[in-house]
Design a protein around this motif. Structure first.
Motif, PDB file in Angstrom:
ATOM      1  N   MET A   1       8.485  54.505  35.418  1.00  0.00           N
ATOM      2  CA  MET A   1       9.229  53.913  36.299  1.00  0.00           C
ATOM      3  C   MET A   1       8.177  53.109  37.320  1.00  0.00           C
ATOM      4  N   SER A   2       8.426  51.687  37.471  1.00  0.00           N
ATOM      5  CA  SER A   2       7.542  50.736  38.277  1.00  0.00           C
ATOM      6  C   SER A   2       7.686  51.250  39.678  1.00  0.00           C
ATOM      7  N   SER A   3       6.773  50.616  40.529  1.00  0.00           N
ATOM      8  CA  SER A   3       6.961  50.898  42.173  1.00  0.00           C
ATOM      9  C   SER A   3       8.171  50.036  42.440  1.00  0.00           C
ATOM     10  N   GLN A   4       8.480  48.896  41.882  1.00  0.00           N
ATOM     11  CA  GLN A   4       9.399  48.043  42.277  1.00  0.00           C
ATOM     12  C   GLN A   4      10.850  48.631  42.162  1.00  0.00           C
ATOM     13  N   HIS A   5      10.956  49.298  40.716  1.00  0.00           N
ATOM     14  CA  HIS A   5      12.107  49.847  40.528  1.00  0.00           C
ATOM     15  C   HIS A   5      12.430  51.078  41.509  1.00  0.00           C
ATOM     16  N   THR A   6      11.322  51.967  41.800  1.00  0.00           N
ATOM     17  CA  THR A   6      11.410  52.980  42.809  1.00  0.00           C
ATOM     18  C   THR A   6      12.018  52.237  44.169  1.00  0.00           C
ATOM     19  N   LEU A   7      11.267  51.116  44.594  1.00  0.00           N
ATOM     20  CA  LEU A   7      11.836  50.669  46.106  1.00  0.00           C
ATOM     21  C   LEU A   7      13.001  50.226  46.013  1.00  0.00           C
ATOM     22  N   ARG A   8      13.818  49.697  44.804  1.00  0.00           N
ATOM     23  CA  ARG A   8      14.946  49.384  44.819  1.00  0.00           C
ATOM     24  C   ARG A   8      15.863  50.491  44.905  1.00  0.00           C
ATOM     25  N   ILE A   9      15.629  51.494  44.000  1.00  0.00           N
ATOM     26  CA  ILE A   9      16.385  52.767  44.202  1.00  0.00           C
ATOM     27  C   ILE A   9      16.658  53.588  45.710  1.00  0.00           C
ATOM     28  N   VAL A  10      15.227  53.280  46.144  1.00  0.00           N
ATOM     29  CA  VAL A  10      15.320  53.708  47.685  1.00  0.00           C
ATOM     30  C   VAL A  10      16.177  52.851  48.596  1.00  0.00           C
ATOM     31  N   ALA A  11      15.896  51.781  48.275  1.00  0.00           N
ATOM     32  CA  ALA A  11      16.757  50.877  49.263  1.00  0.00           C
ATOM     33  C   ALA A  11      18.323  51.054  49.246  1.00  0.00           C
ATOM     34  N   VAL A  12      18.668  51.036  47.876  1.00  0.00           N
ATOM     35  CA  VAL A  12      20.129  51.230  47.633  1.00  0.00           C
ATOM     36  C   VAL A  12      20.756  52.694  48.086  1.00  0.00           C
ATOM     37  N   VAL A  13      19.995  53.739  47.977  1.00  0.00           N
ATOM     38  CA  VAL A  13      20.142  54.833  48.633  1.00  0.00           C
ATOM     39  C   VAL A  13      20.313  54.740  50.162  1.00  0.00           C
ATOM     40  N   LEU A  14      19.576  54.226  50.652  1.00  0.00           N
ATOM     41  CA  LEU A  14      19.412  54.075  52.182  1.00  0.00           C
ATOM     42  C   LEU A  14      20.454  53.222  52.612  1.00  0.00           C
ATOM     43  N   ALA A  15      20.754  52.056  51.789  1.00  0.00           N
ATOM     44  CA  ALA A  15      22.123  51.328  52.142  1.00  0.00           C
ATOM     45  C   ALA A  15      23.504  52.237  52.066  1.00  0.00           C
ATOM     46  N   ALA A  16      23.552  53.382  51.029  1.00  0.00           N
ATOM     47  CA  ALA A  16      24.582  54.131  50.942  1.00  0.00           C
ATOM     48  C   ALA A  16      24.671  55.094  52.110  1.00  0.00           C
ATOM     49  N   VAL A  17      23.668  55.386  52.396  1.00  0.00           N
ATOM     50  CA  VAL A  17      23.437  56.236  53.635  1.00  0.00           C
ATOM     51  C   VAL A  17      23.954  55.542  54.861  1.00  0.00           C
ATOM     52  N   PHE A  18      23.346  54.270  54.951  1.00  0.00           N
ATOM     53  CA  PHE A  18      23.924  53.409  56.098  1.00  0.00           C
ATOM     54  C   PHE A  18      25.345  53.495  56.105  1.00  0.00           C
ATOM     55  N   VAL A  19      26.042  53.088  55.139  1.00  0.00           N
ATOM     56  CA  VAL A  19      27.569  52.860  55.103  1.00  0.00           C
ATOM     57  C   VAL A  19      27.927  54.305  55.445  1.00  0.00           C
ATOM     58  N   GLY A  20      27.732  55.357  55.032  1.00  0.00           N
ATOM     59  CA  GLY A  20      28.164  56.501  55.122  1.00  0.00           C
ATOM     60  C   GLY A  20      28.199  56.794  56.612  1.00  0.00           C
ATOM     61  N   VAL A  21      26.990  56.700  57.304  1.00  0.00           N
ATOM     62  CA  VAL A  21      26.867  56.751  58.700  1.00  0.00           C
ATOM     63  C   VAL A  21      27.712  56.008  59.718  1.00  0.00           C
ATOM     64  N   ALA A  22      27.811  54.645  59.146  1.00  0.00           N
ATOM     65  CA  ALA A  22      28.465  53.742  59.820  1.00  0.00           C
ATOM     66  C   ALA A  22      30.130  54.121  59.922  1.00  0.00           C
ATOM     67  N   VAL A  23      30.552  54.780  58.644  1.00  0.00           N
ATOM     68  CA  VAL A  23      32.097  55.243  58.692  1.00  0.00           C
ATOM     69  C   VAL A  23      32.139  56.442  59.677  1.00  0.00           C
ATOM     70  N   VAL A  24      31.174  57.248  59.672  1.00  0.00           N
ATOM     71  CA  VAL A  24      31.253  58.452  60.578  1.00  0.00           C
ATOM     72  C   VAL A  24      31.201  57.904  62.033  1.00  0.00           C
ATOM     73  N   CYS A  25      30.446  56.783  62.353  1.00  0.00           N
ATOM     74  CA  CYS A  25      30.314  56.236  63.681  1.00  0.00           C
ATOM     75  C   CYS A  25      31.598  55.823  64.101  1.00  0.00           C
ATOM     76  N   VAL A  26      32.224  55.183  63.091  1.00  0.00           N
ATOM     77  CA  VAL A  26      33.765  54.760  63.553  1.00  0.00           C
ATOM     78  C   VAL A  26      34.639  55.515  63.787  1.00  0.00           C
ATOM     79  N   GLY A  27      34.451  56.681  63.023  1.00  0.00           N
ATOM     80  CA  GLY A  27      35.602  57.892  63.014  1.00  0.00           C
ATOM     81  C   GLY A  27      35.439  58.303  64.443  1.00  0.00           C
ATOM     82  N   ALA A  28      34.089  58.719  64.734  1.00  0.00           N
ATOM     83  CA  ALA A  28      33.813  59.527  66.075  1.00  0.00           C
ATOM     84  C   ALA A  28      34.507  58.482  67.058  1.00  0.00           C
ATOM     85  N   THR A  29      34.266  57.313  67.023  1.00  0.00           N
ATOM     86  CA  THR A  29      34.450  56.262  68.156  1.00  0.00           C
ATOM     87  C   THR A  29      35.888  56.291  68.358  1.00  0.00           C
TER      88      THR A  29
END
Length: 97
Positions: A1-29
């Motif tokens: 697995m190349s470093s570029q592929h690993t960085l892409r996977i990490v970026a996708v995971v972080l984006a998914a976490v961002f969406v989940g946390v944004a939904v929690v923020c809206v719900g709490a608001t």
């Protein structure tokens, strides 16, 4: 697995976490509502509020959860963009095969 592929996977995971946390923020608001807003500048001045002690406790918890979720959303969003940028930069540095 190349470093570029690993960085892409990490970026996708972080984006998914961002969406989940944004939904929690809206719900709490929405849960906190006008009584204890997560973002105080959205509340009209002088609005009377009547709640029970139990409701007030729930509202304060929702307010804190919303603020923490907003902070986590900002951090994960910035990290996702930085990681995606690093993946693009890695791809551009490598010579074409």
């Amino acid at each position: 697995m190349s470093s570029q592929h690993t960085l892409r996977i990490v970026a996708v995971v972080l984006a998914a976490v961002f969406v989940g946390v944004a939904v929690v923020c809206v719900g709490a608001t929405l849960t906190a509502g006008w009584a204890a807003p997560v973002f105080p500048w959205l509340v009209p001045v002088g609005q009377p509020i009547v709640v029970t002690k139990e409701q007030y406790g729930t509202i304060l918890v929702a307010q804190q959860v919303g603020r923490i979720a907003a902070a986590v959303a900002v951090v994960t969003g910035v990290a996702a963009v930085a990681t995606a940028g690093a993946a693009v930069a890695t791809r551009r540095r490598r010579p074409a095969a």
